[in-house]
Structures are given as C-alpha cells and as structure tokens.
Design an enzyme around this catalytic site. Structure first.
Site, PDB file in Angstrom:
ATOM      1  N   HIS A  67       0.831  -1.202   0.000  1.00 55.75           N
ATOM      2  CA  HIS A  67       0.000   0.000   0.000  1.00 55.75           C
ATOM      3  C   HIS A  67       0.860   1.245   0.000  1.00 55.75           C
ATOM      4  O   HIS A  67       2.062   1.197   0.305  1.00 55.75           O
ATOM      5  CB  HIS A  67      -0.977   0.001   1.200  1.00 55.75           C
ATOM      6  CG  HIS A  67      -0.364   0.443   2.495  1.00 55.75           C
ATOM      7  ND1 HIS A  67      -0.940   1.369   3.326  1.00 55.75           N
ATOM      8  CD2 HIS A  67       0.781   0.060   3.108  1.00 55.75           C
ATOM      9  CE1 HIS A  67      -0.173   1.556   4.378  1.00 55.75           C
ATOM     10  NE2 HIS A  67       0.858   0.762   4.285  1.00 55.75           N
ATOM     11  N   CYS A 121       3.917   5.334   5.450  1.00 56.42           N
ATOM     12  CA  CYS A 121       3.929   4.144   6.308  1.00 56.42           C
ATOM     13  C   CYS A 121       5.364   3.598   6.348  1.00 56.42           C
ATOM     14  O   CYS A 121       6.088   3.678   5.354  1.00 56.42           O
ATOM     15  CB  CYS A 121       2.997   3.078   5.713  1.00 56.42           C
ATOM     16  SG  CYS A 121       3.031   1.508   6.618  1.00 56.42           S
ATOM     17  N   GLN A 139      -6.973  -2.278  10.172  1.00 55.02           N
ATOM     18  CA  GLN A 139      -8.170  -1.486  10.456  1.00 55.02           C
ATOM     19  C   GLN A 139      -9.274  -1.883   9.472  1.00 55.02           C
ATOM     20  O   GLN A 139      -8.974  -2.238   8.326  1.00 55.02           O
ATOM     21  CB  GLN A 139      -7.825  -0.005  10.300  1.00 55.02           C
ATOM     22  CG  GLN A 139      -6.826   0.467  11.357  1.00 55.02           C
ATOM     23  CD  GLN A 139      -6.098   1.725  10.928  1.00 55.02           C
ATOM     24  OE1 GLN A 139      -6.561   2.811  11.197  1.00 55.02           O
ATOM     25  NE2 GLN A 139      -4.969   1.576  10.261  1.00 55.02           N
ATOM     26  N   SER A 162      -5.700   5.926   9.652  1.00 55.62           N
ATOM     27  CA  SER A 162      -4.274   6.256   9.429  1.00 55.62           C
ATOM     28  C   SER A 162      -4.103   7.346   8.390  1.00 55.62           C
ATOM     29  O   SER A 162      -3.099   8.064   8.393  1.00 55.62           O
ATOM     30  CB  SER A 162      -3.516   5.001   8.978  1.00 55.62           C
ATOM     31  OG  SER A 162      -3.487   4.085  10.063  1.00 55.62           O
ATOM     32  N   HIS A 165      -5.194   5.701   1.469  1.00 52.88           N
ATOM     33  CA  HIS A 165      -4.325   4.640   0.937  1.00 52.88           C
ATOM     34  C   HIS A 165      -4.682   4.275  -0.506  1.00 52.88           C
ATOM     35  O   HIS A 165      -5.848   4.347  -0.905  1.00 52.88           O
ATOM     36  CB  HIS A 165      -4.518   3.321   1.706  1.00 52.88           C
ATOM     37  CG  HIS A 165      -4.528   3.377   3.187  1.00 52.88           C
ATOM     38  ND1 HIS A 165      -3.523   2.833   3.979  1.00 52.88           N
ATOM     39  CD2 HIS A 165      -5.446   3.878   4.065  1.00 52.88           C
ATOM     40  CE1 HIS A 165      -3.828   2.992   5.260  1.00 52.88           C
ATOM     41  NE2 HIS A 165      -4.973   3.619   5.351  1.00 52.88           N
TER      42      HIS A 165
HETATM   43  N1  LIG Z   1       1.003  -7.129   9.278  1.00 55.39           N
HETATM   44  C1  LIG Z   1       0.441  -6.600  10.381  1.00 55.39           C
HETATM   45  N2  LIG Z   1      -0.515  -7.199  11.024  1.00 55.39           N
HETATM   46  N3  LIG Z   1       0.957  -5.422  10.834  1.00 55.39           N
HETATM   47  C2  LIG Z   1       0.270  -4.617  11.851  1.00 55.39           C
HETATM   48  C3  LIG Z   1      -0.651  -3.652  11.136  1.00 55.39           C
HETATM   49  C4  LIG Z   1      -1.457  -2.893  12.174  1.00 55.39           C
HETATM   50  C5  LIG Z   1      -2.723  -2.329  11.516  1.00 55.39           C
HETATM   51  N4  LIG Z   1      -2.375  -1.261  10.560  1.00 55.39           N
HETATM   52  C6  LIG Z   1      -3.320  -0.864   9.676  1.00 55.39           C
HETATM   53  O1  LIG Z   1      -4.453  -1.301   9.672  1.00 55.39           O
HETATM   54  C7  LIG Z   1      -2.923   0.183   8.635  1.00 55.39           C
HETATM   55  C8  LIG Z   1      -3.153  -0.395   7.242  1.00 55.39           C
HETATM   56  C9  LIG Z   1      -1.818  -0.945   6.807  1.00 55.39           C
HETATM   57  C10 LIG Z   1      -0.741  -0.173   7.585  1.00 55.39           C
HETATM   58  C11 LIG Z   1      -1.491   0.525   8.667  1.00 55.39           C
HETATM   59  C12 LIG Z   1      -1.039   1.444   9.588  1.00 55.39           C
HETATM   60  C13 LIG Z   1       0.358   1.851   9.882  1.00 55.39           C
HETATM   61  C14 LIG Z   1       0.681   3.295   9.459  1.00 55.39           C
HETATM   62  O2  LIG Z   1      -0.272   4.133  10.041  1.00 55.39           O
HETATM   63  P1  LIG Z   1      -0.266   4.522  11.618  1.00 55.39           P
HETATM   64  O3  LIG Z   1      -0.234   3.228  12.396  1.00 55.39           O
HETATM   65  O4  LIG Z   1       0.925   5.403  11.887  1.00 55.39           O
HETATM   66  O5  LIG Z   1      -1.575   5.251  11.768  1.00 55.39           O
HETATM   67  N5  LIG Z   1       1.374   0.982   9.451  1.00 55.39           N
HETATM   68  C15 LIG Z   1       1.562  -0.150  10.146  1.00 55.39           C
HETATM   69  O6  LIG Z   1       0.778  -0.607  10.938  1.00 55.39           O
HETATM   70  C16 LIG Z   1       2.875  -0.848   9.860  1.00 55.39           C
HETATM   71  N6  LIG Z   1       3.277  -1.645  11.019  1.00 55.39           N
HETATM   72  C17 LIG Z   1       2.672  -1.760   8.649  1.00 55.39           C
HETATM   73  C18 LIG Z   1       3.944  -2.486   8.306  1.00 55.39           C
HETATM   74  C19 LIG Z   1       5.172  -1.793   8.283  1.00 55.39           C
HETATM   75  C20 LIG Z   1       6.332  -2.477   7.906  1.00 55.39           C
HETATM   76  C21 LIG Z   1       6.271  -3.821   7.544  1.00 55.39           C
HETATM   77  C22 LIG Z   1       5.039  -4.491   7.570  1.00 55.39           C
HETATM   78  C23 LIG Z   1       3.867  -3.823   7.947  1.00 55.39           C
HETATM   79  C24 LIG Z   1      -3.643  -1.791  12.564  1.00 55.39           C
HETATM   80  N7  LIG Z   1      -4.560  -2.647  12.995  1.00 55.39           N
HETATM   81  O7  LIG Z   1      -3.519  -0.652  12.938  1.00 55.39           O
END
Ligand SMILES: N=C(N)NCCC[C@H](NC(=O)[C@@H]1CCC/C1=C\[C@H](COP(=O)(O)O)NC(=O)[C@@H](N)Cc1ccccc1)C(N)=O
Length: 171
Positions: A67, A121, A139, A162, A165
């Site tokens: 994304h 991100c 989310q 967040s 996207h």
């Molecule tokens: N693989 C998983 N399970 N990783 C946990 C995801 C947690 C999830 N995240 C989201 O839903 C949004 C959509 C995608 C990215 C994201 C948000 C944020 C950016 O937004 P912000 O939190 O500052 O608001 N990036 C992340 O989380 C990053 N760790 C994603 C990532 C980064 C590096 C490698 C792999 C994954 C949530 N439930 O909050």
C-alpha cells in the site's frame, strides 16, 4: 495448501520463501513432500509477477498486499518517517494520492516503486509490502478494501484512521 503443520515463511536475507514446521520446528528450502507440485508451480508462476518478486504460499484466509499511505492532520498519528509533523488537510492528501493513482494506473510507475519515496507508512522501506495478513489484523476500512480486491488489482482511494491509501493485492 501445505501438509500439516507446515507454513511458508520469508527469508529477508535471501529474499526467498522457506518452509517451516511449527510443531517439529523444522525448516527447509524445498517444499515438504505432499505439497501438490502442480498447484505450487502454478502459484509460484503467478506470484512471481508481483513487483516485490517475493514468493510464498498464503496460509488459508491470508492475503498479501502493498500500500501507499498519505497521512493528513486528522490521521490518528500525523507523523511519519517522511515528515515529523504532518499538517496537510485530508483533501490535500487525497489530491496527492490522486496524482500517484494516475501515474500508477497509466503504467508509468508501479505502486511498489512509488511507495518507497511517497508512502507515510514504515512499510515504504519494503516497497509498501505488508506481507501476508488475515482478517482481524488491519483497520476495518483497510481490511474490507483489501479483501475485496482480486490478486493483481489496485484499489481506488481508501480512507482509514491512518490516512488515505492505495492498496495493491498481490496474492
Ligand atoms: N502485518 C500486520 N498485522 N501489521 C500490523 C498492522 C497494524 C494495523 N495497521 C493498519 O491497519 C494500517 C493499514 C496498513 C498499515 C497501517 C497502519 C500503519 C501506518 O499508520 P499509523 O499506524 O501510523 O496510523 N502501518 C503499520 O501498521 C505498519 N506496522 C505496517 C507495516 C510496516 C512495515 C512492515 C510491515 C507492515 C492496525 N490494525 O492498525
């Protein structure tokens, strides 16, 4: 799918999938016997077309996406590796993402390559690749949009707490 207990993991150092058995703790490069070779070959062939070039079989119910996130001042965390204090409005963020969307959909550049410099991100360092995830991890708005895509498809602009996207589903 894979025989019992086996799952595919990704070796970052070798940028290759390997096979790990959670119960026996065994890991190996070649697919365990019992993996349907035809299915594996067909899968690997389709999947290698993904820009990240990383292969691996999805566990049941998991998908893999990349994304490109543009945050704004109302994001739940208006800060990123790109910009310490993000003050743009949501409307401005959407305009920026529309510009990215046009370049990607015209074929000028791939989402993975644009994410590296433009995504707010931390996955930007992995070309936006989020790896495999199942329902319940992301989310809701993001999850619903991602699971509605077919492999290879790119979403329209998706809003989440967040920010905004573009999502590309690989597998
Ligand atoms: N693989 C998983 N399970 N990783 C946990 C995801 C947690 C999830 N995240 C989201 O839903 C949004 C959509 C995608 C990215 C994201 C948000 C944020 C950016 O937004 P912000 O939190 O500052 O608001 N990036 C992340 O989380 C990053 N760790 C994603 C990532 C980064 C590096 C490698 C792999 C994954 C949530 N439930 O909050």
């Amino acid at each position: 799918g894979l025989p019992d207990g086996w799952e595919v993991r990704h070796s970052n150092s070798k940028n290759l999938p390997y096979y790990f058995n959670a119960s026996t703790k065994e890991s190996r490069w070649e697919p365990p016997s019992g993996t349907d070779p035809e299915k594996l070959k067909a899968y690997m062939a389709t999947y290698h077309s993904g820009p990240s070039g990383i292969a691996g079989l999805p566990a049941e119910g998991k998908i893999r996406c990349a994304h490109l996130l543009v945050k704004h001042r109302d994001s739940r965390r208006p800060s990123s590796w790109r910009e310490n204090n993000i003050t743009r409005s949501k409307e401005e963020a959407i305009e920026i993402l529309r510009g990215h969307e046009q370049r990607i959909k015209s074929g000028e550049i791939r989402l993975a390559d644009l994410a590296v410099s433009e995504s707010d991100c931390s996955s930007a360092r992995k070309k936006g690749d989020l790896g495999f995830f199942g329902r319940g991890e992301m989310q809701k708005e993001f999850e619903d949009a991602a699971f509605a895509l077919k492999p290879g498809e790119i979403s329209s602009i998706v809003e989440s707490p967040s920010g905004v996207h573009l999502i590309e589903r690989y597998v």
